[in-house]
Write an enzyme that holds these catalytic residues in place. Structure first.
Site, PDB file in Angstrom:
ATOM      1  N   ARG A 165      41.449  86.620  -3.989  1.00 26.96           N
ATOM      2  CA  ARG A 165      42.197  87.416  -2.999  1.00 26.96           C
ATOM      3  C   ARG A 165      41.489  88.735  -2.731  1.00 26.96           C
ATOM      4  O   ARG A 165      40.986  89.395  -3.640  1.00 26.96           O
ATOM      5  CB  ARG A 165      43.601  87.720  -3.516  1.00 26.96           C
ATOM      6  CG  ARG A 165      44.340  88.665  -2.567  1.00 26.96           C
ATOM      7  CD  ARG A 165      45.790  88.800  -2.855  1.00 26.96           C
ATOM      8  NE  ARG A 165      46.092  89.142  -4.220  1.00 26.96           N
ATOM      9  CZ  ARG A 165      47.321  89.106  -4.733  1.00 26.96           C
ATOM     10  NH1 ARG A 165      48.334  88.748  -3.980  1.00 26.96           N
ATOM     11  NH2 ARG A 165      47.521  89.424  -5.990  1.00 26.96           N
ATOM     12  N   ARG A 198      42.480  93.838  -5.523  1.00 28.33           N
ATOM     13  CA  ARG A 198      43.572  94.602  -6.115  1.00 28.33           C
ATOM     14  C   ARG A 198      43.245  94.859  -7.577  1.00 28.33           C
ATOM     15  O   ARG A 198      42.730  93.978  -8.252  1.00 28.33           O
ATOM     16  CB  ARG A 198      44.878  93.789  -6.015  1.00 28.33           C
ATOM     17  CG  ARG A 198      45.909  94.381  -5.100  1.00 28.33           C
ATOM     18  CD  ARG A 198      47.017  93.436  -4.774  1.00 28.33           C
ATOM     19  NE  ARG A 198      47.869  93.085  -5.912  1.00 28.33           N
ATOM     20  CZ  ARG A 198      48.996  92.386  -5.814  1.00 28.33           C
ATOM     21  NH1 ARG A 198      49.405  91.968  -4.623  1.00 28.33           N
ATOM     22  NH2 ARG A 198      49.711  92.079  -6.870  1.00 28.33           N
ATOM     23  N   ARG A 209      49.733  89.573 -16.505  1.00 18.67           N
ATOM     24  CA  ARG A 209      50.764  89.230 -15.505  1.00 18.67           C
ATOM     25  C   ARG A 209      51.291  87.818 -15.719  1.00 18.67           C
ATOM     26  O   ARG A 209      52.487  87.564 -15.629  1.00 18.67           O
ATOM     27  CB  ARG A 209      50.188  89.342 -14.085  1.00 18.67           C
ATOM     28  CG  ARG A 209      50.021  90.774 -13.637  1.00 18.67           C
ATOM     29  CD  ARG A 209      49.062  90.878 -12.476  1.00 18.67           C
ATOM     30  NE  ARG A 209      49.585  90.352 -11.244  1.00 18.67           N
ATOM     31  CZ  ARG A 209      48.815  90.059 -10.182  1.00 18.67           C
ATOM     32  NH1 ARG A 209      47.504  90.217 -10.245  1.00 18.67           N
ATOM     33  NH2 ARG A 209      49.367  89.603  -9.081  1.00 18.67           N
TER      34      ARG A 209
HETATM   35  P1  AP5 Z   1      49.845  85.824  -2.161  1.00 13.90           P
HETATM   36  O1  AP5 Z   1      50.667  85.326  -1.043  1.00 13.90           O
HETATM   37  O2  AP5 Z   1      49.325  87.225  -2.085  1.00 13.90           O
HETATM   38  O3  AP5 Z   1      50.593  85.567  -3.555  1.00 13.90           O
HETATM   39  P2  AP5 Z   1      51.807  86.336  -4.216  1.00 13.90           P
HETATM   40  O4  AP5 Z   1      52.654  85.318  -4.897  1.00 13.90           O
HETATM   41  O5  AP5 Z   1      52.472  87.238  -3.232  1.00 13.90           O
HETATM   42  O6  AP5 Z   1      50.980  87.137  -5.300  1.00 13.90           O
HETATM   43  P3  AP5 Z   1      51.158  88.592  -5.859  1.00 13.90           P
HETATM   44  O7  AP5 Z   1      49.946  88.820  -6.716  1.00 13.90           O
HETATM   45  O8  AP5 Z   1      51.391  89.615  -4.787  1.00 13.90           O
HETATM   46  O9  AP5 Z   1      52.431  88.428  -6.732  1.00 13.90           O
HETATM   47  P4  AP5 Z   1      52.856  89.272  -7.942  1.00 13.90           P
HETATM   48  O10 AP5 Z   1      54.218  88.768  -8.183  1.00 13.90           O
HETATM   49  O11 AP5 Z   1      51.929  89.234  -9.093  1.00 13.90           O
HETATM   50  O12 AP5 Z   1      52.672  90.747  -7.407  1.00 13.90           O
HETATM   51  P5  AP5 Z   1      53.676  91.803  -6.783  1.00 13.90           P
HETATM   52  O13 AP5 Z   1      52.929  92.480  -5.707  1.00 13.90           O
HETATM   53  O14 AP5 Z   1      54.990  91.210  -6.463  1.00 13.90           O
HETATM   54  O15 AP5 Z   1      48.616  84.810  -2.349  1.00 13.90           O
HETATM   55  C1  AP5 Z   1      47.606  85.068  -3.300  1.00 13.90           C
HETATM   56  C2  AP5 Z   1      46.244  84.606  -2.720  1.00 13.90           C
HETATM   57  O16 AP5 Z   1      46.262  83.190  -2.546  1.00 13.90           O
HETATM   58  C3  AP5 Z   1      45.927  85.213  -1.348  1.00 13.90           C
HETATM   59  O17 AP5 Z   1      44.551  85.457  -1.295  1.00 13.90           O
HETATM   60  C4  AP5 Z   1      46.317  84.100  -0.350  1.00 13.90           C
HETATM   61  O18 AP5 Z   1      45.499  84.129   0.803  1.00 13.90           O
HETATM   62  C5  AP5 Z   1      46.083  82.843  -1.174  1.00 13.90           C
HETATM   63  N1  AP5 Z   1      47.060  81.791  -0.898  1.00 13.90           N
HETATM   64  C6  AP5 Z   1      48.395  81.942  -0.714  1.00 13.90           C
HETATM   65  N2  AP5 Z   1      48.987  80.750  -0.509  1.00 13.90           N
HETATM   66  C7  AP5 Z   1      47.974  79.830  -0.584  1.00 13.90           C
HETATM   67  C8  AP5 Z   1      47.953  78.411  -0.465  1.00 13.90           C
HETATM   68  N3  AP5 Z   1      49.070  77.717  -0.231  1.00 13.90           N
HETATM   69  N4  AP5 Z   1      46.777  77.787  -0.598  1.00 13.90           N
HETATM   70  C9  AP5 Z   1      45.628  78.490  -0.847  1.00 13.90           C
HETATM   71  N5  AP5 Z   1      45.593  79.839  -0.957  1.00 13.90           N
HETATM   72  C10 AP5 Z   1      46.766  80.501  -0.826  1.00 13.90           C
HETATM   73  O19 AP5 Z   1      53.908  92.782  -8.019  1.00 13.90           O
HETATM   74  C11 AP5 Z   1      52.845  93.547  -8.545  1.00 13.90           C
HETATM   75  C12 AP5 Z   1      53.300  94.236  -9.821  1.00 13.90           C
HETATM   76  O20 AP5 Z   1      54.392  95.144  -9.522  1.00 13.90           O
HETATM   77  C13 AP5 Z   1      53.837  93.335 -10.936  1.00 13.90           C
HETATM   78  O21 AP5 Z   1      52.796  92.790 -11.716  1.00 13.90           O
HETATM   79  C14 AP5 Z   1      54.701  94.337 -11.717  1.00 13.90           C
HETATM   80  O22 AP5 Z   1      53.901  95.196 -12.491  1.00 13.90           O
HETATM   81  C15 AP5 Z   1      55.332  95.172 -10.598  1.00 13.90           C
HETATM   82  N6  AP5 Z   1      56.606  94.594 -10.145  1.00 13.90           N
HETATM   83  C16 AP5 Z   1      56.878  94.176  -8.877  1.00 13.90           C
HETATM   84  N7  AP5 Z   1      58.142  93.709  -8.811  1.00 13.90           N
HETATM   85  C17 AP5 Z   1      58.663  93.829 -10.041  1.00 13.90           C
HETATM   86  C18 AP5 Z   1      59.939  93.500 -10.613  1.00 13.90           C
HETATM   87  N8  AP5 Z   1      60.897  92.944  -9.860  1.00 13.90           N
HETATM   88  N9  AP5 Z   1      60.144  93.728 -11.917  1.00 13.90           N
HETATM   89  C19 AP5 Z   1      59.189  94.298 -12.693  1.00 13.90           C
HETATM   90  N10 AP5 Z   1      57.959  94.639 -12.223  1.00 13.90           N
HETATM   91  C20 AP5 Z   1      57.714  94.402 -10.912  1.00 13.90           C
END
Ligand code: AP5
Length: 259
Positions: A165, A198, A209
């Site tokens: 990504r 990122r 994670r």
């Molecule tokens: P993408 O769509 O970006 O995946 P995602 O599931 O949104 O991944 P994230 O890394 O954003 O999720 P996360 O839960 O770790 O992070 P968040 O930002 O919520 O896709 C990923 C890649 O794959 C992209 O390059 C895309 O192009 C590709 N792709 C997508 N679909 C595909 C497919 N079908 N086929 C092929 N390729 C594909 O959170 C970040 C941090 O914030 C957490 O680690 C934590 O520290 C904190 N945080 C956030 N929310 C909370 C909470 N509720 N509680 C506690 N801590 C929290």
């Protein structure tokens, strides 16, 4: 096709901030949660669902990343509390942020959950405590979830998705070096900004994670399964195909849409 012009200012900034151009109201107000491993495709599916359902993608990860940007800007840094500094450090290491601070941020933005445009929560809730807080917020506002979509992908695939990504350092658009590459290497198609990795997509943070996710996911699944809101979707396919699978399942849950 629904409007996609909403800039989500109300969610990102909180307080009295208003979304600049929320667009026309959708025909139906959708209220969904997307859950799934890091890299499962929550953000990708949230955008696809937004363009069809008109609901607004609300990511708690985006909130923390916006605060992290503020931390790097001396003018805004002074506004951040010590608790927020700790939360950002946790995010950078790949750990989950404490329930208390996540729930406080979401509670402060409860108006977004009541908005008639609807919402697609991405990455919240991640624990049963957060899920209960969300239920309380929604109950107080007399609104209910249409479903909790669990995007199921195996560990090898999420590591592949995360390691490839790249995000735009200016507008935040997301690309993948293999699955959705930009037209020009390392340059954003939308704004010509530089594409970067990122910080929490580095291998050490990815391992933390995934561990945090695997520890917390089963109780959360059970919570939503027991309350008949869990919608499991096999997300090991191209984004367009996953989107069709999600639509099929959520439309099937809503009587007026299934007929
Ligand atoms: P993408 O769509 O970006 O995946 P995602 O599931 O949104 O991944 P994230 O890394 O954003 O999720 P996360 O839960 O770790 O992070 P968040 O930002 O919520 O896709 C990923 C890649 O794959 C992209 O390059 C895309 O192009 C590709 N792709 C997508 N679909 C595909 C497919 N079908 N086929 C092929 N390729 C594909 O959170 C970040 C941090 O914030 C957490 O680690 C934590 O520290 C904190 N945080 C956030 N929310 C909370 C909470 N509720 N509680 C506690 N801590 C929290």
């Amino acid at each position: 096709m629904a409007s996609t012009s909403n800039d989500r200012r109300g969610w990102i900034l909180g307080g009295d901030a208003q979304c600049e151009d929320p667009g026309a109201l959708p025909r139906r107000t959708w209220r969904l949660v997307l859950m799934g491993a890091p890299g499962a495709g929550k953000g990708t599916q949230a955008k696809l669902l937004q363009s069809t359902l008109g609901a607004c993608p609300l990511s708690t990860g985006d909130l923390f990343r916006a605060c992290a940007c503020a931390m790097d800007d001396p003018a805004q840094c002074a506004c951040l509390s010590n608790t927020m500094f700790e939360a950002i450090e946790k995010m950078r290491r790949g750990e989950l942020v404490n329930d208390e601070i996540v729930c406080q941020l979401v509670s402060e933005r409860a108006g977004c959950l009541q908005c008639a445009h609807g919402f697609i929560l991405d990455g919240f809730p991640r624990t049963v405590h957060q899920a209960r807080v969300l239920d309380d917020i929604l109950k107080d506002r007399d609104v209910a979830l249409d479903g909790v979509v669990d995007l199921v992908v195996n560990r090898d695939e999420v590591i592949r998705r995360l390691s490839g990504r790249r995000i735009c350092s200016q507008c935040g658009a997301s690309f993948h070096v293999e699955f959705s590459p930009p037209k020009t290497k390392d340059v954003c198609d939308n704004c010509q900004g530089e594409l970067i990795q990122r910080q929490d997509d580095q291998p050490e943070s990815v391992a933390v994670r995934l561990e945090a996710y695997e520890e917390s996911v089963e109780p959360l699944r059970n919570f939503y399964r027991e309350t008949n809101r869990l919608v499991e979707v096999d997300a090991a396919a191209a984004p367009g195909e996953v989107f069709l699978r999600v639509m099929d399942k959520i439309l099937g849950r809503v009587p007026e849409m299934a007929s």
